[in-house]
Motif scaffolding. Sequence first.
Motif, PDB file in Angstrom:
ATOM      1  N   GLU A   1       0.719  -4.082  -2.305  1.00 15.41           N
ATOM      2  CA  GLU A   1       0.555  -5.536  -2.405  1.00 15.41           C
ATOM      3  C   GLU A   1       1.311  -6.238  -1.277  1.00 15.41           C
ATOM      4  N   GLU A   2       2.485  -5.684  -0.950  1.00 14.76           N
ATOM      5  CA  GLU A   2       3.332  -6.289   0.078  1.00 14.76           C
ATOM      6  C   GLU A   2       2.586  -6.374   1.417  1.00 14.76           C
ATOM      7  N   ALA A   3       1.911  -5.268   1.729  1.00 10.16           N
ATOM      8  CA  ALA A   3       1.168  -5.236   2.999  1.00 10.16           C
ATOM      9  C   ALA A   3      -0.007  -6.208   2.950  1.00 10.16           C
ATOM     10  N   LEU A   4      -0.720  -6.230   1.819  1.00  7.00           N
ATOM     11  CA  LEU A   4      -1.864  -7.134   1.692  1.00  7.00           C
ATOM     12  C   LEU A   4      -1.411  -8.586   1.839  1.00  7.00           C
ATOM     13  N   ASP A   5      -0.294  -8.922   1.179  1.00  5.76           N
ATOM     14  CA  ASP A   5       0.181 -10.306   1.214  1.00  5.76           C
ATOM     15  C   ASP A   5       0.625 -10.702   2.623  1.00  5.76           C
ATOM     16  N   SER A   6       1.272  -9.758   3.309  1.00  5.36           N
ATOM     17  CA  SER A   6       1.774 -10.079   4.647  1.00  5.36           C
ATOM     18  C   SER A   6       0.595 -10.354   5.611  1.00  5.36           C
ATOM     19  N   LEU A   7      -0.451  -9.558   5.487  1.00  8.07           N
ATOM     20  CA  LEU A   7      -1.612  -9.787   6.361  1.00  8.07           C
ATOM     21  C   LEU A   7      -2.365 -11.052   5.967  1.00  8.07           C
ATOM     22  N   GLU A   8      -2.414 -11.301   4.663  1.00  9.32           N
ATOM     23  CA  GLU A   8      -3.095 -12.518   4.199  1.00  9.32           C
ATOM     24  C   GLU A   8      -2.395 -13.749   4.794  1.00  9.32           C
ATOM     25  N   ALA A   9      -1.069 -13.703   4.809  1.00 12.59           N
ATOM     26  CA  ALA A   9      -0.310 -14.842   5.351  1.00 12.59           C
ATOM     27  C   ALA A   9      -0.584 -14.997   6.849  1.00 12.59           C
ATOM     28  N   LEU A  10      -0.708 -13.856   7.549  1.00 13.03           N
ATOM     29  CA  LEU A  10      -0.970 -13.926   8.989  1.00 13.03           C
ATOM     30  C   LEU A  10      -2.288 -14.636   9.270  1.00 13.03           C
ATOM     31  N   TYR A  11      -3.300 -14.331   8.449  1.00 13.78           N
ATOM     32  CA  TYR A  11      -4.649 -14.828   8.741  1.00 13.78           C
ATOM     33  C   TYR A  11      -4.977 -16.177   8.117  1.00 13.78           C
ATOM     34  N   GLN A  12      -4.130 -16.650   7.183  1.00 13.31           N
ATOM     35  CA  GLN A  12      -4.460 -17.911   6.526  1.00 13.31           C
ATOM     36  C   GLN A  12      -4.743 -19.073   7.484  1.00 13.31           C
ATOM     37  N   PRO A  13      -3.971 -19.225   8.590  1.00  8.05           N
ATOM     38  CA  PRO A  13      -4.225 -20.358   9.489  1.00  8.05           C
ATOM     39  C   PRO A  13      -5.645 -20.398  10.074  1.00  8.05           C
ATOM     40  N   PHE A  14      -6.342 -19.267  10.060  1.00  7.39           N
ATOM     41  CA  PHE A  14      -7.707 -19.272  10.622  1.00  7.39           C
ATOM     42  C   PHE A  14      -8.701 -19.946   9.661  1.00  7.39           C
ATOM     43  N   GLY A  15      -8.304 -20.111   8.389  1.00  9.23           N
ATOM     44  CA  GLY A  15      -9.162 -20.801   7.421  1.00  9.23           C
ATOM     45  C   GLY A  15     -10.461 -20.064   7.114  1.00  9.23           C
ATOM     46  N   ILE A  16     -10.431 -18.755   7.234  1.00 13.40           N
ATOM     47  CA  ILE A  16     -11.634 -17.931   6.983  1.00 13.40           C
ATOM     48  C   ILE A  16     -11.411 -17.193   5.657  1.00 13.40           C
ATOM     49  N   PRO A  17     -12.462 -17.039   4.809  1.00 12.59           N
ATOM     50  CA  PRO A  17     -12.266 -16.313   3.541  1.00 12.59           C
ATOM     51  C   PRO A  17     -11.678 -14.912   3.774  1.00 12.59           C
ATOM     52  N   ILE A  18     -10.686 -14.572   2.973  1.00 12.60           N
ATOM     53  CA  ILE A  18     -10.015 -13.277   3.143  1.00 12.60           C
ATOM     54  C   ILE A  18     -10.313 -12.413   1.917  1.00 12.60           C
ATOM     55  N   MET A  19     -10.740 -11.185   2.157  1.00 12.16           N
ATOM     56  CA  MET A  19     -10.971 -10.273   1.037  1.00 12.16           C
ATOM     57  C   MET A  19      -9.980  -9.122   1.109  1.00 12.16           C
ATOM     58  N   LYS A  20      -9.302  -8.893  -0.028  1.00 13.77           N
ATOM     59  CA  LYS A  20      -8.299  -7.820  -0.052  1.00 13.77           C
ATOM     60  C   LYS A  20      -8.865  -6.636  -0.836  1.00 13.77           C
ATOM     61  N   THR A  21      -8.658  -5.449  -0.313  1.00 15.55           N
ATOM     62  CA  THR A  21      -9.184  -4.269  -0.997  1.00 15.55           C
ATOM     63  C   THR A  21      -8.320  -3.052  -0.652  1.00 15.55           C
ATOM     64  N   ASP A  22      -8.806  -1.874  -1.081  1.00 10.61           N
ATOM     65  CA  ASP A  22      -8.045  -0.656  -0.769  1.00 10.61           C
ATOM     66  C   ASP A  22      -8.415  -0.160   0.633  1.00 10.61           C
ATOM     67  N   LEU A  23      -7.660   0.803   1.131  1.00  9.61           N
ATOM     68  CA  LEU A  23      -7.852   1.283   2.510  1.00  9.61           C
ATOM     69  C   LEU A  23      -9.260   1.813   2.775  1.00  9.61           C
ATOM     70  N   LYS A  24      -9.725   2.728   1.890  1.00  6.44           N
ATOM     71  CA  LYS A  24     -11.018   3.384   2.150  1.00  6.44           C
ATOM     72  C   LYS A  24     -12.163   2.378   2.088  1.00  6.44           C
ATOM     73  N   SER A  25     -12.084   1.445   1.142  1.00  4.83           N
ATOM     74  CA  SER A  25     -13.173   0.462   1.030  1.00  4.83           C
ATOM     75  C   SER A  25     -13.211  -0.401   2.287  1.00  4.83           C
ATOM     76  N   ALA A  26     -12.048  -0.798   2.778  1.00  2.00           N
ATOM     77  CA  ALA A  26     -12.011  -1.626   4.000  1.00  2.00           C
ATOM     78  C   ALA A  26     -12.621  -0.853   5.167  1.00  2.00           C
TER      79      ALA A  26
END
Length: 446
Positions: free
Chosen positions: A177-202
């Motif tokens: 979760e920590e990694a997902l949240d950190s990346l989500e925070a990085l990309y939030q300023p772009f204002g694009i929908p973010i989808m979080k999932t597991d490694l293999k699905s991504a």
Amino acid sequence: MKKIAIAGTGYVGLVTGVSLAEIGHDVICVDKDKRKIESLRSGKTPIYEPGLEEMMRKNMQKGKLFFTTSSFVGFKDADMIIIAVGTPKDENGTLDLQYIEQAAKEIGRNITKNNAMIVTKSTVPVGANRKIKEWIQTELKGNIKFFIAANPEFLRQGSALYDTFHGDRIIIGAESEEALDSLEALYQPFGIPIMKTDLKSAELIKTASNAFLALKISYANTIAGICEQIGANIEDVSLGIGMDSRIGTSFLKAGIGFGGSCLPKDTAALAGLANEVGEPAQLIHDILEVNKRQELSLLKKAIHRFKSLKGKNVAMLGLSFKPETDDVRDAASLTLARQLVMEGAKVTAYDPAAVENAKKVLGDLIYYADSIEQALKNADLAFIVTEWEEIRNIRLNLFYEWMREPIIFDGRNCFQLDKVKKCPLEYHSIGRPIVIGNSNVKRQLK
Ligand SMILES: NC(=O)C1=CN([C@@H]2O[C@H](COP(=O)(O)OP(=O)(O)OC[C@H]3O[C@@H](n4cnc5c(N)ncnc54)[C@H](O)[C@@H]3O)[C@@H](O)[C@H]2O)C=CC1
Ligand SMILES: O=C(O)[C@H]1O[C@H](OP(=O)(O)OP(=O)(O)OC[C@H]2O[C@@H](n3ccc(=O)[nH]c3=O)[C@H](O)[C@@H]2O)[C@H](O)[C@@H](O)[C@@H]1O
């Protein structure tokens, strides 16, 4: 703001680095290629991508963007390292991970920050991020904790910056979760929908998306073949199909086939994965088969038309795999040019941006022109391979004025048939009837 390092300054790495600097991060881009880094340091982008050079220079001047060949300088105190090195096809058609392995090991040897995020943007086969983790671990000095994440890239060449700021979605896959949240925070300023999932699905979302785009194109090209047999018009048929919002009009444009560094390679990788895991996936293999046939479909028409192309002067308009890029990787132009030469034709090609790259692959197999006029002068027939604006906007009468015989094989359906009908041309295109234009022709078409 974070200190972000990028491994690889190709289309993806450079655009990502410039964009992250633009939203305020401190970015350092690392590349093995000294010439590329020298060029970037002098403010020149080695690739052609609208708007990129200006945004890059601006951020360099602001002290937000740096370039280095040293993994040590780049990675040592980075909070986040984004891997964007190439993953070309290997001889078995699968994605070659040698550059990924090198980059991962260099990261392992050089990171110093605890909880650094290692993010893979390169397109990789399913399971690669696990390998990346192991490669990093084998080289780590001391007990440094790090996270890995998969963050496939969906930008298109030619509109790479636009896509980065206006893409449809950002996919992030991670184990924690920590990694997902950190990346989500990085990309939030772009204002694009973010989808979080597991490694293999991504990882799978990336190759499955590209294969689906390829599927739509091969479908349109198959329907185009049927149109030719029954005398229908693929442009109308594609539009009519695509107006159903469940289908959509994009990527239904019939043409000389899909090229570029990704659609062919990623579709092949997905087919390879299906084979590997024993899942029947004929559909995915067929996408590539249709494309292979499509690349030569216009040539077949020309051979049928002329019986032999031996000694013919052939003009080729467009070399890049699509407009607004200088990239010729897996471009239909390469297959077509080689085949034309094998048929004994003399090929003269024009492209507004891709001549230098084409020369690296085709060498002196063909001639290169500095203008459309030079390519068309005295040609017996012309192929249109890339729909650059300059090519789409040619005044149709000029084909007649410049060519020995105004016979055109258009692989991108650049011209409307009713306009062609008014001109003294013979016009073959994809999935549409042949047009023999206005008979006010001084020379008889042979
Ligand atoms: N080109 C595109 O439009 C897109 C590409 N992708 C994927 O992104 C990845 C990168 O693609 P491109 O940017 O087109 O590749 P590219 O070939 O343009 O650039 C890759 C760069 O990585 C550098 N490199 C190789 N090993 C390195 C290392 N160990 N450390 C530092 N730099 C290293 C190379 O010198 C080169 O400059 C590929 O996996 C591709 O499939 C994904 C979406 C879009
Ligand atoms: O993974 C990648 O590298 C990228 O691959 C493609 O982007 P790109 O290769 O830049 O080019 P596209 O615009 O997809 O075009 C690919 C090929 O398909 C052809 N095409 C495209 C659309 C269409 O309707 N018909 C058609 O023949 C183009 O002429 C071109 O040769 C995808 O569109 C991106 O989302 C993805 O990130």
